[in-house]
Enzyme design. Structure first.
Site: not given
Length: 229
Positions: A81, A145, A159, A175
């Site tokens: 997301l 991820i 990241a 997310c």
């Protein structure tokens, strides 16, 4: 017969826009059409919020609000997301042919998580996985991820928050996970940890976890890039 260790070209991009990073990934994906040509792209981005395949188009009024903060908003073809990328975040885009490693997306995501856990351990930080994808320190995510994999060629990646301004995350539900926070290497250690300091630890952890050899590379000329499909 023991397989040869895969060779992965490390390409340091510096600070690049998210759109340019997508174009660069397409360039390295296309190289795999000729022969295995594994690459690990390292970069930072100017402030940008990205959404993944699991998310409907971000509501226009919310997108406008994020843009007014000074960030871009981009739709992507990765999993997951909405999340944030910005300066102080070590963004890693492995473009790998999993046939050179193991043809399993589940295995691959697990190896990325273990790689980041190794990095955190090198800094004395106890990190772990959870039922949610990514790497966590307690209830705070330190590394997001989100990947794409087509015909076992990977793109997008992870990241790691080094000295990121975490206030950018306050404007979203990172997310899509309610009730969780975010953290960084700097926040956990109480000192400034730059992406430059974290990079050699990441490369060593990646080399060990993926049992590969790393070699230096250079980004392609900008004229060789094509707009993403």
């Amino acid at each position: 017969m023991q397989r040869a260790r895969p060779v992965v070209e490390v390409v340091r991009l510096g600070l690049v826009s998210y759109q340019e990073a997508v174009q660069l990934q397409q360039f390295y994906i296309s190289r795999h059409k000729e022969a295995p040509s594994n690459a690990l792209l390292l970069c930072e981005h100017p402030p940008v919020y990205t959404t993944g395949l699991r998310q409907q188009p971000y509501p226009p009024h919310l997108q406008t609000r994020l843009c007014l903060l000074g960030a871009q908003v981009c739709q992507t073809n990765r999993g997951g997301l909405i999340t944030f990328h910005g300066p102080g975040q070590l963004v890693c885009y492995p473009v790998l042919n999993l046939a050179s490693f193991r043809k399993s997306v589940r295995w691959y995501v697990g190896e990325l998580e273990k790689t980041v856990i190794r990095v955190c351990s090198r800094f004395g930080i106890e990190a772990s996985t959870s039922p949610h994808t990514g790497v966590w320190v307690g209830d705070n995510k330190i590394c997001a991820i989100g990947i794409h994999c087509g015909r076992y060629i990977t793109s997008h990646g992870f990241a790691l928050n080094c000295n990121t301004d975490l206030s950018w995350f306050r404007h979203i539900v990172p997310c899509g996970i309610e009730g969780k926070g975010v953290t960084s290497l700097s926040g956990e250690l109480g000192r400034n940890v730059t992406t430059q300091e974290a990079t050699p630890h990441l490369l060593e952890a990646f080399r060990t976890q993926f049992d590969c050899d790393l070699t230096g590379g250079h980004p392609p000329p900008s004229g060789g890039l094509q707009d993403p499909v």
